[in-house]
Design an enzyme around this catalytic site. Sequence first.
Site, PDB file in Angstrom:
ATOM      1  N   SER A  78     -48.932  12.276   9.121  1.00  0.00           N
ATOM      2  CA  SER A  78     -47.812  11.664   8.380  1.00  0.00           C
ATOM      3  C   SER A  78     -46.616  11.411   9.321  1.00  0.00           C
ATOM      4  O   SER A  78     -46.730  10.520  10.149  1.00  0.00           O
ATOM      5  CB  SER A  78     -47.457  12.369   7.082  1.00  0.00           C
ATOM      6  OG  SER A  78     -48.533  12.177   6.148  1.00  0.00           O
ATOM      7  N   HIS A  83     -32.132  12.393  11.962  1.00  0.00           N
ATOM      8  CA  HIS A  83     -30.905  11.595  11.899  1.00  0.00           C
ATOM      9  C   HIS A  83     -29.774  12.546  12.259  1.00  0.00           C
ATOM     10  O   HIS A  83     -29.711  13.647  11.695  1.00  0.00           O
ATOM     11  CB  HIS A  83     -30.695  11.023  10.493  1.00  0.00           C
ATOM     12  CG  HIS A  83     -31.886  10.289   9.977  1.00  0.00           C
ATOM     13  ND1 HIS A  83     -32.234   9.028  10.413  1.00  0.00           N
ATOM     14  CD2 HIS A  83     -32.851  10.658   9.101  1.00  0.00           C
ATOM     15  CE1 HIS A  83     -33.347   8.651   9.812  1.00  0.00           C
ATOM     16  NE2 HIS A  83     -33.746   9.619   9.007  1.00  0.00           N
ATOM     17  N   CYS A  98     -49.717  16.634   6.746  1.00  0.00           N
ATOM     18  CA  CYS A  98     -50.975  16.840   6.038  1.00  0.00           C
ATOM     19  C   CYS A  98     -51.947  17.490   7.017  1.00  0.00           C
ATOM     20  O   CYS A  98     -51.704  17.541   8.217  1.00  0.00           O
ATOM     21  CB  CYS A  98     -51.534  15.507   5.565  1.00  0.00           C
ATOM     22  SG  CYS A  98     -50.395  14.594   4.512  1.00  0.00           S
TER      23      CYS A  98
END
Lengths: 128, 128
Positions: A78, A83, A98
């Site tokens: 995934s 940020h 996952c």
Amino acid sequence: MDGDASRQAGPTSQAVGMHWLVDCHGVERARLADVDGLRRALRAAAEAAGATILFDHFHDFGNGGVAGVTGVVLLAESHATIHTWPATGFAAIDLFLCGATRPERAIASIEQALAPQRVVVKREARGG
Amino acid sequence: MDGDASRQAGPTSQAVGMHWLVDCHGVERARLADVDGLRRALRAAAEAAGATILFDHFHDFGNGGVAGVTGVVLLAESHATIHTWPATGFAAIDLFLCGATRPERAIASIEQALAPQRVVVKREARGG
């Protein structure tokens, strides 16, 4: 975490993976403005979890990262994103993992790289 | 959502943005394998929210997307990602939006594009 079944799981099964939201407060400004350092940190976190990196991209919002940095590492399992807000010492990381990964190792790796004064971690199951 | 303050908010202030986790169940297999369609859908969702797109990257896990697609749209306001499991009709989307955006429009846009039978939306404040 459902191991090898992660890409077969569906609407009536258990979660396909866990999504970790990691808020790091009180991080040194220089660390949050260092786009190359953040790229290395997020890639190292993914590798620490045992994930397979497909791709990364990082963006510097200006002034040598001082206006903030945003970046993503796409994974076979995934993704990871970051940020940063250097002016206030804050970084928002998320890890969606996952398969047979070790997210706690990724989070420890990020904490080591950013050295935050305070960390808030939330976890949400996806697809359950 | 804290409008123009989003990139100034910090450890002692209100959240810098909201992180939306959108699980779509019961989506047609063909939609979840269509990498170009998913790229258009995620970009359209970001634009519907009023976000500014910086960059996107999509990855096809094989067999023309049938093995799944993963993608990211980096935004000035943070990011949107999608991961799909065509075999089971599942897609996991996340939207992390700071600033004066309209996340409900992004979610509506994604629902229109994917036409899921069931949607589960979770929301977490980041940085608060």
